[in-house]
Design a protein around this motif. Structure first.
Motif, PDB file in Angstrom:
ATOM      1  N   ARG A 127      38.215 -15.216  31.570  1.00 18.90           N
ATOM      2  CA  ARG A 127      37.854 -15.819  32.816  1.00 18.90           C
ATOM      3  C   ARG A 127      36.535 -16.744  32.691  1.00 18.90           C
ATOM      4  NH1 ARG A 127      39.900 -10.588  34.617  1.00 18.90           N
ATOM      5  NH2 ARG A 127      37.865  -9.811  34.521  1.00 18.90           N
ATOM      6  N   LYS A 128      35.523 -16.242  32.268  1.00 19.30           N
ATOM      7  CA  LYS A 128      34.376 -16.866  31.953  1.00 19.30           C
ATOM      8  C   LYS A 128      34.509 -18.187  31.261  1.00 19.30           C
ATOM      9  CE  LYS A 128      29.499 -16.146  30.699  1.00 19.30           C
ATOM     10  NZ  LYS A 128      28.438 -14.978  29.931  1.00 19.30           N
ATOM     11  N   LYS A 180      37.150 -19.994  31.752  1.00 14.59           N
ATOM     12  CA  LYS A 180      37.823 -20.721  32.530  1.00 14.59           C
ATOM     13  C   LYS A 180      36.765 -21.431  33.593  1.00 14.59           C
ATOM     14  CE  LYS A 180      41.267 -22.068  33.236  1.00 14.59           C
ATOM     15  NZ  LYS A 180      41.732 -23.644  33.179  1.00 14.59           N
ATOM     16  N   GLU A 181      35.915 -20.481  33.822  1.00 17.29           N
ATOM     17  CA  GLU A 181      34.987 -20.802  34.993  1.00 17.29           C
ATOM     18  C   GLU A 181      34.028 -21.969  34.512  1.00 17.29           C
ATOM     19  OE1 GLU A 181      33.287 -16.694  36.038  1.00 17.29           O
ATOM     20  OE2 GLU A 181      35.210 -16.519  37.188  1.00 17.29           O
ATOM     21  N   GLU A 182      33.669 -21.795  33.378  1.00 15.82           N
ATOM     22  CA  GLU A 182      32.262 -22.621  32.807  1.00 15.82           C
ATOM     23  C   GLU A 182      32.752 -23.814  32.167  1.00 15.82           C
ATOM     24  OE1 GLU A 182      29.325 -20.539  30.902  1.00 15.82           O
ATOM     25  OE2 GLU A 182      29.465 -18.719  32.111  1.00 15.82           O
ATOM     26  N   LYS A 204      35.641 -26.038  32.852  1.00 20.01           N
ATOM     27  CA  LYS A 204      36.618 -26.349  33.948  1.00 20.01           C
ATOM     28  C   LYS A 204      37.818 -27.222  33.570  1.00 20.01           C
ATOM     29  CE  LYS A 204      33.835 -25.005  37.235  1.00 20.01           C
ATOM     30  NZ  LYS A 204      34.081 -23.629  38.028  1.00 20.01           N
TER      31      LYS A 204
END
Length: 374
Positions: free
Chosen positions: A305-306, A308-310, A312
């Protein structure tokens, strides 16, 4: 004469997995192509098929295409000659011929011939005959495509002048494919056989489309321009651009690279440490489309998840997800190429292929088109 050879624009294409539109990128590339047309004093622009990514492209894709035509054929008064590719709607590309009246006959879309006597495949410009062969669905000729192609080329070359520029959307044997490209083995042309066609010595240059990797099959004479941008992860690392042809007795070819706003990159990770390393160096990936293939049993989903978040523009896939994606591609082919998929199915299952079955399938498709459901 100066000719700009380009192909496989795939306007309206989206980023695999994420579905992000690429029209903005494509607009920048078309703007660059217009600059090349002006700087190189181009006389004729050839688009060798696959102008759009789908038969029904989004409005934004059609808009930037018409802007290009308006600027190049209208303001710059250059010829634009085009054919449909396997991704295009034959009817849509053919309908663009109506624009010829608006732009002083500077636009020509070469249509699929109803028979070999159709003379709509030739156009003379400044002493050179341009001969465009649109992509013809293989179900029309089944395994006889190469034979029909060679016969048609022979007939038209006999009618053409002494200097010919040929362009088509075809596969030549020995070509180098991208990882994700489909091989049309029953539509592949044998170069040695084509070169023996009567009057083929008239052809100064053969401008090919369909294969996305730029390559010269015969130096300065037979060439794939390649696509104008990296379409998917199978084309990562490929240089994209257009070809400028100086057509005369000693035809010369120049490949002009076009910088990609975002390139594709793929990384395989075998443990969490490698994934953490990608995260630590995230800045180098923020201007790329990044595909991360997970090759280990995931324990820390929070780490995924990290990422994917950082980052983009990244997508994370596992082999099972890749298989699902492959299945979706097959479903897409079944929708857009039902005849080809049926023929392939018969071949793989060794089922007898009957003409009446193909005719029945074609009838259903025609009825769906009339009803607006295809």
């Amino acid at each position: 004469m100066k000719i700009l050879h380009t192909a496989d624009w795939h306007l309206g294409a989206k980023v695999p997995y994420s579905g992000e539109s690429r029209v903005r990128e494509q607009l920048k590339i078309l703007t660059k192509i217009k600059e090349i047309v002006n700087d190189k004093n181009i006389d004729v622009v050839i688009i060798s098929g696959d102008i759009f990514d789908t038969p029904l492209p989004p409005i934004e894709a059609e808009k930037i295409f018409f802007e290009f035509i308006s600027d190049v054929a209208g303001d710059m008064k250059k010829y634009i000659l085009m054919i449909n590719g396997n991704h295009d709607s034959i009817e849509k590309i053919d309908s663009f011929n109506i624009l010829s009246r608006v732009f002083q006959n500077k636009i020509k879309c070469f249509s699929v011939p109803n028979n070999l006597g159709d003379a709509d495949l030739l156009l003379d410009v400044q002493g050179i005959t341009f001969f465009g062969i649109p992509f013809i669905p293989k179900y029309r000729f089944s395994k006889r495509y190469a034979e029909i192609f060679e016969k048609a080329v022979g007939i038209f070359l006999e009618r053409a002048g002494e200097n010919v520029i040929l362009f088509s959307h075809d596969t030549i044997d020995g070509v180098s494919y991208s990882e994700t490209e489909t091989k049309y083995e029953d539509k592949t042309l044998t170069l040695e056989s084509v070169l023996k066609i009567p009057n083929f010595n008239k052809v100064l240059y053969w401008a090919l489309g369909h294969i996305h990797k730029h390559q010269e099959i015969i130096k300065d004479r037979v060439c794939y321009s390649g696509s104008i941008l990296q379409i998917d992860f199978g084309e990562r690392g490929q240089e994209k651009g257009v070809v400028v042809v100086t057509a005369n007795k000693n035809t010369s070819v120049e490949f002009i690279p076009i910088t990609q706003e975002r390139e594709f990159e793929q990384i395989e990770v075998k443990d969490e440490g490698e994934l953490e390393n990608i995260l630590e160096n995230k800045d180098k990936y923020n201007n790329k489309f990044l595909k991360i293939v997970i090759r280990y049993q995931v324990q820390r989903h929070s780490l995924l998840r990290k990422v994917k978040e950082e980052i983009k523009t990244s997508v994370l896939v596992t082999p099972s997800i890749q298989q699902e994606s492959a299945n979706l591609e097959k479903l897409k082919d079944a929708v857009y190429k039902p005849e080809e998929m049926f023929i392939k199915y018969c071949k793989e299952t060794k089922k007898e292929l009957k003409d009446e079955e193909i005719q029945y399938l074609r009838k259903i498709i025609d009825e769906l088109k009339k009803e607006g459901n295809y």
